[in-house]
Design a protein around this motif. Structure first.
Motif, PDB file in Angstrom:
ATOM      1  N   TRP A  24      24.331 -50.255 -47.208  1.00 22.47           N
ATOM      2  CA  TRP A  24      23.720 -50.255 -48.545  1.00 22.47           C
ATOM      3  C   TRP A  24      24.439 -49.328 -49.521  1.00 22.47           C
ATOM      4  CZ3 TRP A  24      18.252 -49.403 -46.084  1.00 22.47           C
ATOM      5  CH2 TRP A  24      17.780 -50.634 -45.587  1.00 22.47           C
ATOM      6  N   GLN A  68      20.055 -46.771 -54.988  1.00 20.39           N
ATOM      7  CA  GLN A  68      19.539 -46.893 -56.353  1.00 20.39           C
ATOM      8  C   GLN A  68      20.181 -45.839 -57.262  1.00 20.39           C
ATOM      9  OE1 GLN A  68      15.040 -47.184 -57.295  1.00 20.39           O
ATOM     10  NE2 GLN A  68      15.437 -45.000 -57.462  1.00 20.39           N
ATOM     11  N   LYS A  77      23.279 -50.770 -55.571  1.00 22.11           N
ATOM     12  CA  LYS A  77      22.472 -51.991 -55.459  1.00 22.11           C
ATOM     13  C   LYS A  77      21.715 -52.211 -56.757  1.00 22.11           C
ATOM     14  CE  LYS A  77      22.062 -53.275 -50.842  1.00 22.11           C
ATOM     15  NZ  LYS A  77      23.217 -54.156 -51.053  1.00 22.11           N
ATOM     16  N   ASP A 102      16.646 -55.339 -58.271  1.00 19.32           N
ATOM     17  CA  ASP A 102      15.923 -56.434 -57.587  1.00 19.32           C
ATOM     18  C   ASP A 102      16.323 -56.548 -56.116  1.00 19.32           C
ATOM     19  OD1 ASP A 102      18.379 -57.198 -58.553  1.00 19.32           O
ATOM     20  OD2 ASP A 102      17.822 -59.300 -58.835  1.00 19.32           O
ATOM     21  N   GLU A 103      17.545 -56.154 -55.789  1.00 17.38           N
ATOM     22  CA  GLU A 103      17.939 -56.157 -54.367  1.00 17.38           C
ATOM     23  C   GLU A 103      17.145 -55.105 -53.604  1.00 17.38           C
ATOM     24  OE1 GLU A 103      22.561 -56.918 -53.785  1.00 17.38           O
ATOM     25  OE2 GLU A 103      22.219 -55.413 -55.345  1.00 17.38           O
ATOM     26  N   LEU A 121      13.626 -56.216 -53.086  1.00 18.65           N
ATOM     27  CA  LEU A 121      13.543 -57.212 -52.010  1.00 18.65           C
ATOM     28  C   LEU A 121      13.536 -56.536 -50.633  1.00 18.65           C
ATOM     29  CD1 LEU A 121      13.656 -60.263 -52.763  1.00 18.65           C
ATOM     30  CD2 LEU A 121      15.931 -60.290 -51.701  1.00 18.65           C
ATOM     31  N   LEU A 122      14.411 -55.546 -50.485  1.00 19.34           N
ATOM     32  CA  LEU A 122      14.475 -54.831 -49.206  1.00 19.34           C
ATOM     33  C   LEU A 122      13.187 -54.035 -48.958  1.00 19.34           C
ATOM     34  CD1 LEU A 122      18.215 -53.855 -49.513  1.00 19.34           C
ATOM     35  CD2 LEU A 122      17.238 -55.080 -47.554  1.00 19.34           C
TER      36      LEU A 122
END
Ligand code: M6R
Length: 369
Positions: free
Chosen positions: A74, A177, A182, A185-186, A189-190
């Motif tokens: 990530w 973040q 990322k 919205d990714e 989702l996670l």
């Protein structure tokens, strides 16, 4: 109290959906952005970190191994995982740009505490992931992320492990973040996937009776091996540790890819081998590689005990037993695949008449080096 369960361990296994849910509580603001309000390190410092070193012992270290796969993926920050006592007594490369993450259920493990002190002396910032409020390690850290799993009484760690993975994932997503690795919205989702895990963990627990009966039938086993790849590798090591601690059976966890480099020589007729199979829907060839590993050991006589995703028919032909778990992305799988291994160790130890909450020679928190 045990709340009607046979042992604290049994209760704590059943507590796991709640523990993971509680670890996730209150981690997002009204706009859905991750917040870690108990994280008191300047954001600029976190943005400049060029390496993460996870230090921990035992099960907590396996949680760190799992987290390494996720955080590197990530955040694109190199992550090392090291046993605290090994880290402390060599000359590790640690400086102001290193973020040390100490993982500990008790917050009192002396090996981990010494490593935390050593890291801070070298200028590193330390974030601890801790279950026990008010314990020593959070007091000596620059920031703390509590897992909120509730008290863990049984010596063998169960719910603390799942909540440590969860907390480390939240930290990874927070860093992603902050550092812009990322899109929001990714991350959302996670986080949704994580929030869906308690329900799926509950499903695995409800399927526990089949694991228990298999364990009872294996109470005379003298050695059990555990194989996994990727995040399944630390899960395999955790499964082996549980069995050693509770049932006093020789057990070893291997990276499945390492088999042909030595361990396959251990396989002979009837050798029980657990295999953690990654999601068949994942990218690259992880899944097919593990399926061929199962074939290889089966061909040499192993008794294969396979943990696989619902609907994964490819394992059926090579498995003596299959413990099905719900479908999840590979990175989330440790939160499910560990559970049958915990239940297996507990049930086998119980079948041998052993005290699962208080195994011989072990203490819940190891406060000496
Ligand atoms: O309290 P900690 O998380 O720091 O403890 C670390 C290990 O001693 C602990 O995880 C140990 O390996 C457990 N008995 C495993 O079940």
């Amino acid at each position: 109290e045990k709340g009607g369960f046979e042992s604290f361990m049994d209760k704590e296994i059943h507590d796991q959906p709640q523990a993971v849910g509680d670890t996730l509580l209150g981690r997002t603001d009204v706009d859905g952005r991750l917040i870690l309000d108990d994280l008191k390190i300047d954001e600029a410092v976190l943005r400049s970190v060029d390496k993460i070193v996870v230090i921990a012992c035992g099960t907590a270290a396996y949680a760190g191994h799992v987290a390494k796969y996720a955080i590197e993926h990530w955040c694109r920050i190199p992550v090392e995982v090291e046993l605290a006592h090994e880290f402390r007594y060599r000359d590790p490369v640690v400086n102001e740009k290193t973020l040390v993450v100490a993982i500990t259920q008790s917050g009192e493990t002396m090996d981990t505490l010494m490593a935390v002190r050593h890291a801070r002396e070298q200028g590193a910032k330390v974030i601890s992931i801790v279950n026990t409020n008010g314990s020593t390690i959070p007091r000596e850290s620059d920031a703390v992320l509590y897992t909120h799993a509730g008290p863990e009484i049984a010596v063998a760690s169960t719910k603390a492990f799942l909540s440590q993975i969860t907390a480390a994932y939240v930290l990874g997503l927070y860093l992603a973040q902050l550092r812009g690795n990322k899109f929001p919205d990714e991350i959302a989702l996670l986080m949704d996937e994580l929030r869906d895990m308690p329900r799926k963990i509950q499903t695995v627990i409800e399927r526990g009776e089949y694991v228990r009966s298999t364990a009872r039938s294996m109470k005379d086993a003298s050695s059990v091996l555990f194989l996994g790849r990727h995040v399944g590798f630390p899960v395999a090591m955790e499964g082996a540790l549980k069995l050693k601690e509770l049932a006093y059976i020789h057990a070893e966890g291997f990276a499945a890819g390492e088999l042909k480099h030595g361990p396959i020589a251990l396989i002979d007729e009837g050798q029980p081998v657990f295999v953690v199979v990654p999601s068949p829907r994942g990218r690259d060839s992880l899944h097919s590689k593990v399926v061929s590993n199962i074939q290889e050991i089966r061909a040499r006589g192993a008794r294969t005990l396979v943990i696989a995703e619902d609907g994964d028919d490819s394992v059926k032909a090579f498995a003596d037993e299959i413990f099905w778990i719900p479908q999840v992305p590979t990175l989330m799988q440790p939160l499910l695949a560990t559970v049958p291994l915990q239940i297996f160790a507990m049930a086998l130890a119980t079948a041998k008449g052993l005290d699962v909450d208080q195994p011989r020679n072990l203490a819940k928190s190891v406060t000496v080096e």
